[in-house]
Design an enzyme around this catalytic site. Structure first.
Site, PDB file in Angstrom:
ATOM      1  CE1 TYR A  77       6.685  -5.998  11.218  1.00 43.77           C
ATOM      2  CE2 TYR A  77       6.136  -4.623  13.100  1.00 43.77           C
ATOM      3  CZ  TYR A  77       6.345  -4.762  11.744  1.00 43.77           C
ATOM      4  OH  TYR A  77       6.235  -3.668  10.924  1.00 43.77           O
ATOM      5  CB  THR A 123       3.726  -6.545   7.473  1.00 42.66           C
ATOM      6  OG1 THR A 123       2.932  -7.226   6.494  1.00 42.66           O
ATOM      7  CG2 THR A 123       4.699  -5.597   6.779  1.00 42.66           C
ATOM      8  CD  GLN A 181      -1.498  -0.183   3.602  1.00 47.71           C
ATOM      9  OE1 GLN A 181      -2.613   0.272   3.393  1.00 47.71           O
ATOM     10  NE2 GLN A 181      -1.170  -0.736   4.750  1.00 47.71           N
ATOM     11  CB  VAL A 182       3.802   2.475   1.833  1.00 52.11           C
ATOM     12  CG1 VAL A 182       4.881   3.539   1.661  1.00 52.11           C
ATOM     13  CG2 VAL A 182       2.987   2.776   3.085  1.00 52.11           C
ATOM     14  CB  ALA A 211       8.527  -4.939   5.824  1.00 55.81           C
TER      15      ALA A 211
END
Length: 341
Positions: A127, A64, A14-15, A62
């Site tokens: 995480y 996530t 999304q980023v 990443a």
């Protein structure tokens, strides 16, 4: 692979999706997804950097899946710790500047006041530890880097809290949401636009290190859910959003009760500060067109700077709200939502 000024990893997140568009005015962007540059493959990462030989590397990829990471620490550390270290080494090799994203989950949430970059990290989860290890690997490789810690990322596309809340509002009469975890919901487009503005302002290499990048203000997951119902959901939505405690919604990974970040350093050094989270949510609401976020425009660096007024300079798979993890900077793992899934 042809040369480009900017190498972007995580283009499908999304980023990352927003970054590909926001960075374009700054130069040619080579945007790669997992198929071309898998974080689990150091060889693939090295090959990508050496083929492009960019001036800038922006890592928006990443692992996530916060809860899954408790059972898969090796995978989390491979993507979040070892891969950033490889990218930092390769950046130094080709003379590139690395922009890497991290998280509020490097903190334990016990401070009760906005976290500054100088506050000691104390992650509660695998995480969080993997992301902190990634920060340190980047720092160990050299000085030419920016580490941007962000928090509670959402957007009009992808798997995230906003989109899942909208789905649940259409399916249920009541949604139970955790009300004792506090942070700042941060729109993915604002993260991307601010990153582009920072890159544009950093070409002289005068600033580097760790910076906090998050929306202004604060709320709980419950407060965010109520705001989504009232601001973004279809008019007439009457779903009850019921507050619950973290204890009522146990998860494998512990999460910080307080995730508010002090972004003052970013404003002082770059003149960049994000609007309040409610203002951003209203902008998202204005752009969501019958569930078709692909119609939304990218936020250019110029627009980003205009959207980040000086007045704002100080100041959580898919079960029911958060992305299951993967190729992006995200809201990270299971939602703070209870019941039915």
């Amino acid at each position: 692979m042809s040369a480009a000024g900017i190498l972007l990893l995580g283009r499908n997140g999304q980023v990352g999706w927003e970054l590909e568009r926001a960075l374009a005015p700054l130069g040619r962007v080579a945007a790669l997804g997992r198929a071309e540059a898998d974080l689990a493959s150091p060889e693939a990462l090295r090959a990508a950097v050496r083929a492009v030989r960019p001036r800038w590397i922006v890592n928006a990829a990443a692992y996530t899946a916060v809860d899954r990471a408790e059972a898969e620490p090796e995978a989390a550390f491979a993507a979040n710790a070892h891969a950033p270290g490889v990218l930092a080494e390769e950046a130094r090799r080709v003379g590139a500047f690395l922009v890497h994203y991290s998280t509020d989950y490097v903190f334990d949430g016990s401070k009760g006041a906005p976290y500054a970059e100088s506050d000691a990290p104390a992650p509660l989860s695998v995480y969080g530890r993997s992301k902190l290890a990634g920060e340190r690997a980047v720092q160990a490789a050299g000085d030419d880097h920016l580490i941007l810690r962000t928090t509670w990322v959402y957007g009009a596309r992808g798997g995230n809290f906003l989109r899942t809340m909208l789905r649940l509002f259409a399916e249920r009469d009541e949604v139970r949401v955790v009300a004792d975890q506090v942070g700042a919901p941060t729109w993915s487009r604002m993260v991307a636009g601010a990153t582009a503005a920072i890159v544009a302002a950093s070409r002289s290499g005068t600033h580097g290190g760790v910076y906090h990048l998050a929306a202004g203000g604060q709320t709980s997951w419950h407060g965010f859910a109520e705001a989504i119902r009232d601001t973004v959901a279809d008019p007439g939505t009457r779903v009850r959003v019921a507050p619950i405690s973290t204890a009522e919604y146990p998860t494998p990974a512990a999460r910080p009760a307080w995730s508010v970040l002090d972004c003052g350093r970013l404003a002082r050094d770059f003149g960049v500060a994000l609007p309040g989270w409610r203002e951003s949510l209203e902008l998202v609401a204005g752009e969501m067109d019958a569930g078709r976020p692909e119609r939304s425009r990218a936020c250019s660096p110029v627009e980003a700077s205009l959207a980040l007024p000086a007045a704002h300079r100080t100041e959580p798979g898919e079960q029911a709200g958060f992305p299951p993890g993967g190729d992006e900077v995200s809201g990270r793992g299971r939602p703070m939502v209870s019941g039915g899934e």
